[in-house]
Design a protein around this motif. Structure first.
Motif, PDB file in Angstrom:
ATOM      1  N   LEU A  62      40.060  53.135  45.695  1.00  0.00           N
ATOM      2  CA  LEU A  62      40.509  51.746  45.655  1.00  0.00           C
ATOM      3  C   LEU A  62      39.820  50.975  44.532  1.00  0.00           C
ATOM      4  O   LEU A  62      40.442  50.126  43.883  1.00  0.00           O
ATOM      5  N   GLN A  63      38.552  51.275  44.283  1.00  0.00           N
ATOM      6  CA  GLN A  63      37.832  50.625  43.183  1.00  0.00           C
ATOM      7  C   GLN A  63      38.467  50.987  41.844  1.00  0.00           C
ATOM      8  O   GLN A  63      38.623  50.125  40.976  1.00  0.00           O
ATOM      9  N   ARG A  64      38.837  52.242  41.662  1.00  0.00           N
ATOM     10  CA  ARG A  64      39.472  52.680  40.412  1.00  0.00           C
ATOM     11  C   ARG A  64      40.834  51.997  40.224  1.00  0.00           C
ATOM     12  O   ARG A  64      41.169  51.558  39.127  1.00  0.00           O
ATOM     13  N   ILE A  65      41.591  51.910  41.300  1.00  0.00           N
ATOM     14  CA  ILE A  65      42.900  51.271  41.227  1.00  0.00           C
ATOM     15  C   ILE A  65      42.743  49.786  40.893  1.00  0.00           C
ATOM     16  O   ILE A  65      43.445  49.266  40.018  1.00  0.00           O
ATOM     17  N   ALA A  66      41.834  49.120  41.570  1.00  0.00           N
ATOM     18  CA  ALA A  66      41.599  47.697  41.309  1.00  0.00           C
ATOM     19  C   ALA A  66      41.167  47.479  39.863  1.00  0.00           C
ATOM     20  O   ALA A  66      41.668  46.557  39.198  1.00  0.00           O
ATOM     21  N   ALA A  67      40.284  48.310  39.370  1.00  0.00           N
ATOM     22  CA  ALA A  67      39.824  48.172  37.982  1.00  0.00           C
ATOM     23  C   ALA A  67      40.979  48.379  37.008  1.00  0.00           C
ATOM     24  O   ALA A  67      41.111  47.639  36.024  1.00  0.00           O
ATOM     25  N   ALA A  68      41.815  49.366  37.268  1.00  0.00           N
ATOM     26  CA  ALA A  68      42.952  49.639  36.383  1.00  0.00           C
ATOM     27  C   ALA A  68      43.958  48.490  36.411  1.00  0.00           C
ATOM     28  O   ALA A  68      44.623  48.206  35.409  1.00  0.00           O
ATOM     29  N   LEU A  69      44.064  47.818  37.553  1.00  0.00           N
ATOM     30  CA  LEU A  69      44.955  46.658  37.664  1.00  0.00           C
ATOM     31  C   LEU A  69      44.283  45.382  37.169  1.00  0.00           C
ATOM     32  O   LEU A  69      44.911  44.327  37.121  1.00  0.00           O
ATOM     33  N   ASP A  70      42.995  45.468  36.833  1.00  0.00           N
ATOM     34  CA  ASP A  70      42.199  44.340  36.374  1.00  0.00           C
ATOM     35  C   ASP A  70      42.147  43.222  37.433  1.00  0.00           C
ATOM     36  O   ASP A  70      42.324  42.051  37.136  1.00  0.00           O
ATOM     37  N   ILE A  71      41.915  43.657  38.684  1.00  0.00           N
ATOM     38  CA  ILE A  71      41.742  42.723  39.781  1.00  0.00           C
ATOM     39  C   ILE A  71      40.497  43.123  40.564  1.00  0.00           C
ATOM     40  O   ILE A  71      39.982  44.234  40.399  1.00  0.00           O
ATOM     41  N   GLN A  72      40.024  42.233  41.393  1.00  0.00           N
ATOM     42  CA  GLN A  72      38.861  42.528  42.215  1.00  0.00           C
ATOM     43  C   GLN A  72      39.279  43.384  43.410  1.00  0.00           C
ATOM     44  O   GLN A  72      40.374  43.216  43.959  1.00  0.00           O
TER      45      GLN A  72
END
Length: 78
Positions: A62-72
């Motif tokens: 989930l952290q990787r996905i959030a980072a790739a989406l540029d969201i927290q």
């Protein structure tokens, strides 16, 4: 400590589906394909598909996905 009941399991599954919906909604809002997102996140296609479907995934995913989406991350799990 208490044991989780079937109702708790149902609530957790519903919560995972909400997180999956948020991932998919944000990806579509940004006009990204699943391929673009899983490549940017450095995860397997299957892993992203599972996350969007509400399957149990690791917090690091989930952290990787959030980072790739540029969201927290908190925007996904709130």
């Amino acid at each position: 400590m208490r044991d989780l009941s079937d109702d708790d399991d149902d609530r957790l599954a519903a919560r995972r589906r909400v997180i999956g919906d948020r991932i998919r909604d944000e990806r579509l809002r940004q006009n990204q394909t699943q391929e673009a997102l899983y490549l940017a996140a450095g995860i397997a296609r299957y892993t992203l598909q599972r996350a969007e479907a509400g399957a149990d995934v690791q917090v690091s995913t989930l952290q990787r996905i959030a980072a790739a989406l540029d969201i927290q991350l908190t925007d996904l799990v709130r």
